[in-house]
Scaffold this motif. Structure first.
Motif, PDB file in Angstrom:
ATOM      1  N   CYS A 286      10.635  29.078   3.590  1.00 43.43           N
ATOM      2  CA  CYS A 286      10.411  30.143   2.605  1.00 43.43           C
ATOM      3  C   CYS A 286       9.497  31.176   3.245  1.00 43.43           C
ATOM      4  O   CYS A 286       8.440  30.818   3.794  1.00 43.43           O
ATOM      5  CB  CYS A 286       9.808  29.565   1.322  1.00 43.43           C
TER       6      CYS A 286
ATOM      7  N   SER B 110      23.792  30.109  -2.313  1.00 42.69           N
ATOM      8  CA  SER B 110      24.590  30.845  -1.335  1.00 42.69           C
ATOM      9  C   SER B 110      26.041  30.390  -1.423  1.00 42.69           C
ATOM     10  O   SER B 110      26.344  29.225  -1.718  1.00 42.69           O
ATOM     11  CB  SER B 110      24.037  30.614   0.064  1.00 42.69           C
TER      12      SER B 110
ATOM     13  N   LYS C 224      23.736  29.928   6.381  1.00 37.80           N
ATOM     14  CA  LYS C 224      22.484  29.494   5.764  1.00 37.80           C
ATOM     15  C   LYS C 224      22.767  28.859   4.397  1.00 37.80           C
ATOM     16  O   LYS C 224      23.509  29.415   3.587  1.00 37.80           O
ATOM     17  CB  LYS C 224      21.527  30.677   5.586  1.00 37.80           C
TER      18      LYS C 224
ATOM     19  N   GLN D 278      21.158  28.180   1.049  1.00 36.73           N
ATOM     20  CA  GLN D 278      20.001  28.722   0.339  1.00 36.73           C
ATOM     21  C   GLN D 278      20.134  28.505  -1.167  1.00 36.73           C
ATOM     22  O   GLN D 278      21.240  28.368  -1.701  1.00 36.73           O
ATOM     23  CB  GLN D 278      19.847  30.223   0.627  1.00 36.73           C
TER      24      GLN D 278
ATOM     25  N   GLN E 185      18.159  30.296  -4.661  1.00 37.11           N
ATOM     26  CA  GLN E 185      17.258  31.351  -5.114  1.00 37.11           C
ATOM     27  C   GLN E 185      16.955  31.164  -6.597  1.00 37.11           C
ATOM     28  O   GLN E 185      17.858  30.924  -7.404  1.00 37.11           O
ATOM     29  CB  GLN E 185      17.895  32.725  -4.899  1.00 37.11           C
TER      30      GLN E 185
ATOM     31  N   THR F 124      13.449  32.756  -2.549  1.00 36.49           N
ATOM     32  CA  THR F 124      14.594  32.125  -1.889  1.00 36.49           C
ATOM     33  C   THR F 124      14.113  30.984  -1.010  1.00 36.49           C
ATOM     34  O   THR F 124      13.164  31.144  -0.229  1.00 36.49           O
ATOM     35  CB  THR F 124      15.372  33.152  -1.039  1.00 36.49           C
TER      36      THR F 124
ATOM     37  N   HIS G 178      15.323  28.232   1.887  1.00 34.82           N
ATOM     38  CA  HIS G 178      16.337  27.991   2.921  1.00 34.82           C
ATOM     39  C   HIS G 178      16.223  26.543   3.388  1.00 34.82           C
ATOM     40  O   HIS G 178      15.177  26.140   3.907  1.00 34.82           O
ATOM     41  CB  HIS G 178      16.123  28.966   4.079  1.00 34.82           C
TER      42      HIS G 178
ATOM     43  N   THR H  15      16.822  23.555   5.799  1.00 35.60           N
ATOM     44  CA  THR H  15      17.028  23.442   7.254  1.00 35.60           C
ATOM     45  C   THR H  15      16.944  21.982   7.697  1.00 35.60           C
ATOM     46  O   THR H  15      16.222  21.652   8.644  1.00 35.60           O
ATOM     47  CB  THR H  15      15.987  24.286   8.002  1.00 35.60           C
TER      48      THR H  15
ATOM     49  N   GLN I 101      22.123  19.498   4.613  1.00 34.29           N
ATOM     50  CA  GLN I 101      21.483  20.640   3.953  1.00 34.29           C
ATOM     51  C   GLN I 101      22.111  20.902   2.577  1.00 34.29           C
ATOM     52  O   GLN I 101      21.409  21.173   1.597  1.00 34.29           O
ATOM     53  CB  GLN I 101      21.599  21.880   4.833  1.00 34.29           C
TER      54      GLN I 101
ATOM     55  N   ARG J  20      20.320  20.741  -1.074  1.00 34.38           N
ATOM     56  CA  ARG J  20      20.395  21.905  -1.973  1.00 34.38           C
ATOM     57  C   ARG J  20      21.018  21.522  -3.307  1.00 34.38           C
ATOM     58  O   ARG J  20      20.532  21.906  -4.381  1.00 34.38           O
ATOM     59  CB  ARG J  20      21.200  23.009  -1.293  1.00 34.38           C
TER      60      ARG J  20
END
Length: 538
Positions: A18, A59, A65, A67, A69, A79, A81, A83, A91, A95
């Motif tokens: 972030c 996303s 990426k 992501q 948000q 947002t 991200h 990783t 990932q 998420r």
């Protein structure tokens, strides 16, 4: 991690970036928080309460990426991200875990904030003074909305005495849940928070299963997937799978429907008996029943389950009415107890043993005294006795004697000459009343300023009333509120009252309309300074 140590951490996701910094994402019971890696003193932290979050975005598929948000109510956003070194699949898993949890938590807190906003809106509508003060302070950007509701409005004073209305259940809410294709010969059901609540209200057995299995045995998504595969949604389903968690509910359905039907129908068996096979005699020779027993059973199951669905919707409405009636009965419980006790006493008196007893007969001259007790005797005055006896001559003589003995006590009366001079000075057209013509003042003040003066007076009186009630502050928190109120008064004085005064001077207006307002604010600010000086000497 800083914050409330008692707050439950639902998920802790490592490897989340972030603002171009690596850190850890925490999904908690009341907020989502991110803390960067590093020492505690130099670490950066970001925290958002679920009440402040308007929505979440992810996303699109195919992007490099992964992501997520979160968008706040003031349209600002943060947002995150993901990783995870395990690759894009790991990932996406991290998420989606956060996304699913937020999709469950945000609607719950959204209900809370919507209820709070409705309450504030009602306060502003029903109280014009508060609404005017809100416009001058919040809309005029003198004070934030949060500080306004915290310092200038006591929410406890505006508690609604009317009973809150509960959200009902729509009769056809199940038919409004339409699936969408996922592109792989599958169906996706998008359930809103209201849809879930309606299902749990309509089917108490589903709510029991939900509490038993979520989240201890399965996720919420898996639970609703099994629900849409059960007989609740597929009402013509006959055979139930062995691993169906709603199988037990299906077995109890017949018993519940039968007991309900017996309460309202004279011959309920033919309506709910799913095992009855229709014969050609039932059609009176007009219908040719060539369908199989399984087909008839499927149709009867469909009718039975639709009847059960309608019954549950009606029951959910009846439960609310029963609660209302019980609340009314509880208010009159003391009176009903007295009536019930009186009935029992009367039944006891109707016993045969009492019928054989004979007592002395009562000869009552004043029956009303027997039932309602004797009336208290009030002392009558001499004049009242004369009026009652119609002794007009004695009454006139007594009144004349009292009038002759009456004397005037004028020791505390003002000097007559001084009173006359005051009346002359305050009469219209006199020396003191030459410049106090209200009609002239209304005509001289420009119309574009009259409404502004009224609104400033309303806001000033409401604000000063709240300000003076804050004295004396009893703790540090009240002192901070008082300081904020003092600062708000100073800002309002400069931006509203002094600006209005300058505008009237430019119009060459001779009257000092703002003089009274200036005195009120100076007295209020002086009160704070006096209190502050006393605090320094203590």
């Amino acid at each position: 991690m800083s914050g409330n140590s008692k707050e439950e951490i639902i998920h802790q996701i490592e490897n989340v970036r972030c603002k171009k910094m690596d850190g850890t994402l925490y999904v908690m019971s009341e907020r989502i928080s991110w803390i960067s890696k590093g020492r505690e003193k130099t670490a950066t932290s970001i925290s958002h309460n679920y009440v402040d979050i308007k929505t979440q975005k992810i996303s699109s598929e195919g992007k490099a990426k992964v992501q997520l948000q979160v968008v706040l109510h003031d349209d600002s956003s943060t947002t995150f991200h993901f990783t995870n070194p395990g690759g894009q699949e790991a990932q996406l898993r991290d998420r989606d875990k956060v996304k699913e949890e937020l999709s469950q938590l945000l609607p719950k807190f959204g209900q809370k904030i919507s209820a709070e906003l409705e309450k504030k809106k009602k306060i502003l509508i029903e109280n014009p003074q508060i609404y005017q003060l809100y416009n001058d302070l919040v809309v005029g950007q003198i004070l934030s909305a949060e500080d306004f509701w915290k310092n200038f409005v006591n929410m406890e004073d505006y508690k609604s005495t009317s009973k809150s209305q509960k959200t009902g259940v729509a009769q056809g809410f199940m038919s409004n849940i339409c699936p969408k294709s996922d592109g792989t010969n599958g169906l996706v059901y998008n359930l809103s928070y209201d849809d879930k609540e309606s299902i749990l209200k309509t089917y108490p057995s589903v709510k029991i299963k939900y509490n038993q299995n979520v989240p201890s045995r399965m996720s919420e998504q898996d639970f609703w997937t099994k629900f849409f595969q059960s007989f609740y949604f597929r009402k013509d389903q006959i055979n139930l799978a062995a691993d169906d968690i709603f199988k037990e509910c299906a077995l109890k359905l017949d018993e519940e429907l039968k007991s309900r039907a017996q309460q309202i129908l004279t011959e309920p068996v033919d309506i709910i008996d799913s095992q009855k096979v229709l014969s050609s005699d039932d059609g009176f020779g007009l219908t040719d029943f060539t369908t199989s027993k399984a087909s008839n059973l499927s149709k009867q199951n469909l009718i039975k389950r639709y009847n059960y669905y309608s019954m549950r919707v009606l029951n959910s409405m009846e439960e609310n009415s029963i609660k209302e009636d019980s609340n009314k009965m509880s208010k009159n419980s003391s009176g009903s107890n007295k009536i019930r006790l009186l009935d029992e006493e009367i039944k006891d008196l109707e016993n045969e043993e009492f019928g054989t007893l004979r007592g002395a007969a009562l000869n009552l001259k004043h029956i009303d005294r027997y039932f309602y007790a004797p009336k208290t005797v009030e002392k009558e005055s001499q004049t009242g006795k004369m009026l009652k006896n119609k002794d007009k001559k004695s009454l006139c003589q007594t009144t004349l004697q009292q009038f002759q003995e009456w004397s005037i006590d004028i020791q505390k009366v003002s000097n007559p000459s001084l009173a006359i001079s005051i009346l002359v000075d305050l009469s219209p057209g006199s020396q003191l009343m030459q410049t106090n013509n209200v009609q002239n003042l209304r005509d001289e003040v420009p119309k574009q300023y009259q409404e502004e003066i009224k609104s400033i007076y309303v806001s000033s009186c409401e604000m000063l009333k709240t300000y003076h009630c804050m004295f004396p502050p009893k703790n540090s928190e009240q002192e901070l509120k008082l300081k904020l109120a003092r600062d708000t008064l100073k800002t309002f004085y400069q931006q509203k009252i002094m600006v209005l005064k300058d505008q009237l001077l430019k119009e060459n207006f001779s009257w000092n309309v703002t003089g009274h307002l200036e005195n009120m604010f100076k007295i209020a600010l002086m009160k704070y300074n006096n209190w502050k000086s006393k605090q320094g000497t203590v």
